[in-house]
Write a protein that holds these residues in place. Sequence first.
Motif, PDB file in Angstrom:
ATOM      1  N   TYR A  32     -18.097  29.647 -43.753  1.00 21.06           N
ATOM      2  CA  TYR A  32     -17.891  31.061 -43.425  1.00 21.06           C
ATOM      3  C   TYR A  32     -19.195  31.565 -42.822  1.00 21.06           C
ATOM      4  O   TYR A  32     -20.243  31.575 -43.492  1.00 21.06           O
ATOM      5  CB  TYR A  32     -17.528  31.859 -44.680  1.00 21.06           C
ATOM      6  CG  TYR A  32     -17.452  33.350 -44.445  1.00 21.06           C
ATOM      7  CD1 TYR A  32     -16.298  33.930 -43.928  1.00 21.06           C
ATOM      8  CD2 TYR A  32     -18.528  34.176 -44.739  1.00 21.06           C
ATOM      9  CE1 TYR A  32     -16.227  35.299 -43.703  1.00 21.06           C
ATOM     10  CE2 TYR A  32     -18.470  35.543 -44.517  1.00 21.06           C
ATOM     11  CZ  TYR A  32     -17.313  36.096 -44.002  1.00 21.06           C
ATOM     12  OH  TYR A  32     -17.249  37.450 -43.772  1.00 21.06           O
ATOM     13  N   GLU A  33     -19.170  31.980 -41.565  1.00 24.56           N
ATOM     14  CA  GLU A  33     -20.401  32.271 -40.829  1.00 24.56           C
ATOM     15  C   GLU A  33     -20.737  33.750 -40.722  1.00 24.56           C
ATOM     16  O   GLU A  33     -21.825  34.104 -40.244  1.00 24.56           O
ATOM     17  CB  GLU A  33     -20.292  31.694 -39.414  1.00 24.56           C
ATOM     18  CG  GLU A  33     -20.105  30.178 -39.374  1.00 24.56           C
ATOM     19  CD  GLU A  33     -19.970  29.656 -37.957  1.00 24.56           C
ATOM     20  OE1 GLU A  33     -19.748  30.475 -37.038  1.00 24.56           O
ATOM     21  OE2 GLU A  33     -20.092  28.433 -37.766  1.00 24.56           O
ATOM     22  N   HIS A  34     -19.838  34.626 -41.168  1.00 23.36           N
ATOM     23  CA  HIS A  34     -20.045  36.061 -40.920  1.00 23.36           C
ATOM     24  C   HIS A  34     -20.693  36.767 -42.104  1.00 23.36           C
ATOM     25  O   HIS A  34     -20.380  37.916 -42.410  1.00 23.36           O
ATOM     26  CB  HIS A  34     -18.707  36.713 -40.554  1.00 23.36           C
ATOM     27  CG  HIS A  34     -18.020  36.037 -39.414  1.00 23.36           C
ATOM     28  ND1 HIS A  34     -18.487  36.099 -38.120  1.00 23.36           N
ATOM     29  CD2 HIS A  34     -16.924  35.230 -39.384  1.00 23.36           C
ATOM     30  CE1 HIS A  34     -17.699  35.391 -37.335  1.00 23.36           C
ATOM     31  NE2 HIS A  34     -16.749  34.852 -38.076  1.00 23.36           N
ATOM     32  N   TRP A  35     -21.591  36.088 -42.746  1.00 27.80           N
ATOM     33  CA  TRP A  35     -22.315  36.623 -43.892  1.00 27.80           C
ATOM     34  C   TRP A  35     -23.483  37.502 -43.450  1.00 27.80           C
ATOM     35  O   TRP A  35     -23.900  37.501 -42.284  1.00 27.80           O
ATOM     36  CB  TRP A  35     -22.843  35.480 -44.757  1.00 27.80           C
ATOM     37  CG  TRP A  35     -23.459  34.338 -43.975  1.00 27.80           C
ATOM     38  CD1 TRP A  35     -22.865  33.157 -43.656  1.00 27.80           C
ATOM     39  CD2 TRP A  35     -24.778  34.282 -43.396  1.00 27.80           C
ATOM     40  NE1 TRP A  35     -23.714  32.361 -42.915  1.00 27.80           N
ATOM     41  CE2 TRP A  35     -24.904  33.032 -42.746  1.00 27.80           C
ATOM     42  CE3 TRP A  35     -25.862  35.159 -43.354  1.00 27.80           C
ATOM     43  CZ2 TRP A  35     -26.061  32.633 -42.089  1.00 27.80           C
ATOM     44  CZ3 TRP A  35     -27.019  34.784 -42.697  1.00 27.80           C
ATOM     45  CH2 TRP A  35     -27.106  33.531 -42.069  1.00 27.80           C
ATOM     46  N   LYS A  36     -23.995  38.253 -44.424  1.00 30.84           N
ATOM     47  CA  LYS A  36     -25.290  38.902 -44.281  1.00 30.84           C
ATOM     48  C   LYS A  36     -26.203  38.353 -45.368  1.00 30.84           C
ATOM     49  O   LYS A  36     -25.739  38.020 -46.458  1.00 30.84           O
ATOM     50  CB  LYS A  36     -25.166  40.420 -44.413  1.00 30.84           C
ATOM     51  CG  LYS A  36     -24.418  41.098 -43.279  1.00 30.84           C
ATOM     52  CD  LYS A  36     -24.402  42.617 -43.467  1.00 30.84           C
ATOM     53  CE  LYS A  36     -23.678  43.310 -42.307  1.00 30.84           C
ATOM     54  NZ  LYS A  36     -23.684  44.804 -42.487  1.00 30.84           N
ATOM     55  N   LEU A  37     -27.476  38.255 -45.066  1.00 35.60           N
ATOM     56  CA  LEU A  37     -28.440  37.725 -46.029  1.00 35.60           C
ATOM     57  C   LEU A  37     -29.604  38.697 -46.170  1.00 35.60           C
ATOM     58  O   LEU A  37     -30.170  39.145 -45.166  1.00 35.60           O
ATOM     59  CB  LEU A  37     -28.950  36.353 -45.577  1.00 35.60           C
ATOM     60  CG  LEU A  37     -30.130  35.759 -46.349  1.00 35.60           C
ATOM     61  CD1 LEU A  37     -29.770  35.523 -47.811  1.00 35.60           C
ATOM     62  CD2 LEU A  37     -30.607  34.452 -45.694  1.00 35.60           C
ATOM     63  N   PHE A  97     -26.174  26.577 -52.262  1.00 39.18           N
ATOM     64  CA  PHE A  97     -24.722  26.695 -52.186  1.00 39.18           C
ATOM     65  C   PHE A  97     -24.143  25.385 -51.656  1.00 39.18           C
ATOM     66  O   PHE A  97     -24.785  24.692 -50.858  1.00 39.18           O
ATOM     67  CB  PHE A  97     -24.304  27.799 -51.206  1.00 39.18           C
ATOM     68  CG  PHE A  97     -24.509  29.202 -51.696  1.00 39.18           C
ATOM     69  CD1 PHE A  97     -24.485  29.523 -53.041  1.00 39.18           C
ATOM     70  CD2 PHE A  97     -24.702  30.235 -50.774  1.00 39.18           C
ATOM     71  CE1 PHE A  97     -24.660  30.825 -53.468  1.00 39.18           C
ATOM     72  CE2 PHE A  97     -24.881  31.533 -51.201  1.00 39.18           C
ATOM     73  CZ  PHE A  97     -24.861  31.835 -52.548  1.00 39.18           C
ATOM     74  N   PHE A  98     -22.910  25.064 -52.050  1.00 37.33           N
ATOM     75  CA  PHE A  98     -22.148  24.054 -51.330  1.00 37.33           C
ATOM     76  C   PHE A  98     -21.735  24.658 -49.981  1.00 37.33           C
ATOM     77  O   PHE A  98     -21.650  25.887 -49.846  1.00 37.33           O
ATOM     78  CB  PHE A  98     -20.896  23.661 -52.128  1.00 37.33           C
ATOM     79  CG  PHE A  98     -21.181  22.835 -53.341  1.00 37.33           C
ATOM     80  CD1 PHE A  98     -21.304  21.460 -53.245  1.00 37.33           C
ATOM     81  CD2 PHE A  98     -21.319  23.434 -54.588  1.00 37.33           C
ATOM     82  CE1 PHE A  98     -21.570  20.689 -54.375  1.00 37.33           C
ATOM     83  CE2 PHE A  98     -21.575  22.678 -55.720  1.00 37.33           C
ATOM     84  CZ  PHE A  98     -21.707  21.303 -55.613  1.00 37.33           C
ATOM     85  N   PRO A  99     -21.463  23.850 -48.970  1.00 38.99           N
ATOM     86  CA  PRO A  99     -21.108  24.406 -47.659  1.00 38.99           C
ATOM     87  C   PRO A  99     -19.880  25.312 -47.679  1.00 38.99           C
ATOM     88  O   PRO A  99     -19.758  26.216 -46.853  1.00 38.99           O
ATOM     89  CB  PRO A  99     -20.864  23.155 -46.798  1.00 38.99           C
ATOM     90  CG  PRO A  99     -21.672  22.085 -47.455  1.00 38.99           C
ATOM     91  CD  PRO A  99     -21.619  22.380 -48.929  1.00 38.99           C
ATOM     92  N   TYR A 100     -18.987  25.090 -48.616  1.00 43.00           N
ATOM     93  CA  TYR A 100     -17.733  25.844 -48.671  1.00 43.00           C
ATOM     94  C   TYR A 100     -17.785  27.027 -49.642  1.00 43.00           C
ATOM     95  O   TYR A 100     -16.786  27.726 -49.819  1.00 43.00           O
ATOM     96  CB  TYR A 100     -16.594  24.912 -49.106  1.00 43.00           C
ATOM     97  CG  TYR A 100     -16.873  24.179 -50.403  1.00 43.00           C
ATOM     98  CD1 TYR A 100     -16.709  24.817 -51.643  1.00 43.00           C
ATOM     99  CD2 TYR A 100     -17.320  22.862 -50.400  1.00 43.00           C
ATOM    100  CE1 TYR A 100     -16.976  24.160 -52.829  1.00 43.00           C
ATOM    101  CE2 TYR A 100     -17.587  22.197 -51.586  1.00 43.00           C
ATOM    102  CZ  TYR A 100     -17.412  22.850 -52.799  1.00 43.00           C
ATOM    103  OH  TYR A 100     -17.693  22.198 -53.970  1.00 43.00           O
TER     104      TYR A 100
END
Length: 266
Positions: A32-37, A97-100
């Motif tokens: 999931y690429e649409h995260w904020k950090l 995190f795991f990738p998923y």
Amino acid sequence: MRMESEVTIIIPTYNAGGFLKEAILTVFRQTYEHWKLIVVDDASTDESIALAKPYLADPRVTYMCNERNVGQSKTMNVGLAAVTTPYVIQLDADDWFFPYTLEVLLAEACKQPEYVGLISGNINSISINPSGGLFFNIVTKNRSFRDKYDFLLSNMSQWPRFYRTSTLKAIGGWPTDDPYEGRYMEDKRVLMRLIEVSHFHWIDVPLYIHRRHHHNQTNLVDIYREITEWNIRDALKRWGDEFEPVFLRHNGWIKIVDLQHKSLSN
């Protein structure tokens, strides 16, 4: 077309060295690429921020720095104040995190009613020896809880801690009213507050990797024994002051094993 972000990861960090860069990399590798950090630096004095600097320039990343070292809970609250997404998850600077992980948690969150304030899974605890080899890898399974007393008596934390942002903000974020002002055991402190007003939901999937090393705060056995007992007594007092906790002490550690109703002990 860019999707609206649904989750913010908060990484609190203090002198994490190269661990911080590795933790951030596991965010960048999410399916999931649409995260904020949000990376909140608690006034580090080492090279950790310099090592992670290439990733801090990404538009999805916000970097914040405390003027002085204030501890874990206050640092998390600095990040929480900047969160605008429906969900927020903590990633410690020395964990992965795991990738998923985010994809699985967000898919599960969509199925849950509003009264679910936290979603968790299972945890892999690893230790890496000085030569870089894996010393051990232990999978710890979480479970569901009937109520707040069931959670209290479980002596468990939650991994990872994927919060509904509105619920977390409604309880004031991470508590800082203990003798150490939130520096230690911030997970159990906030979870005791959260389970008073919401439900926890568990999925039987490994979602978090915890790295064991000699700098872990949990190595401070005397402090953790003290704050564990304080936290339990504080929660029971808030919950009506009906029970006296029964503790088991072993090798410097402490855990709750029973509750004795005060009316029966008089």
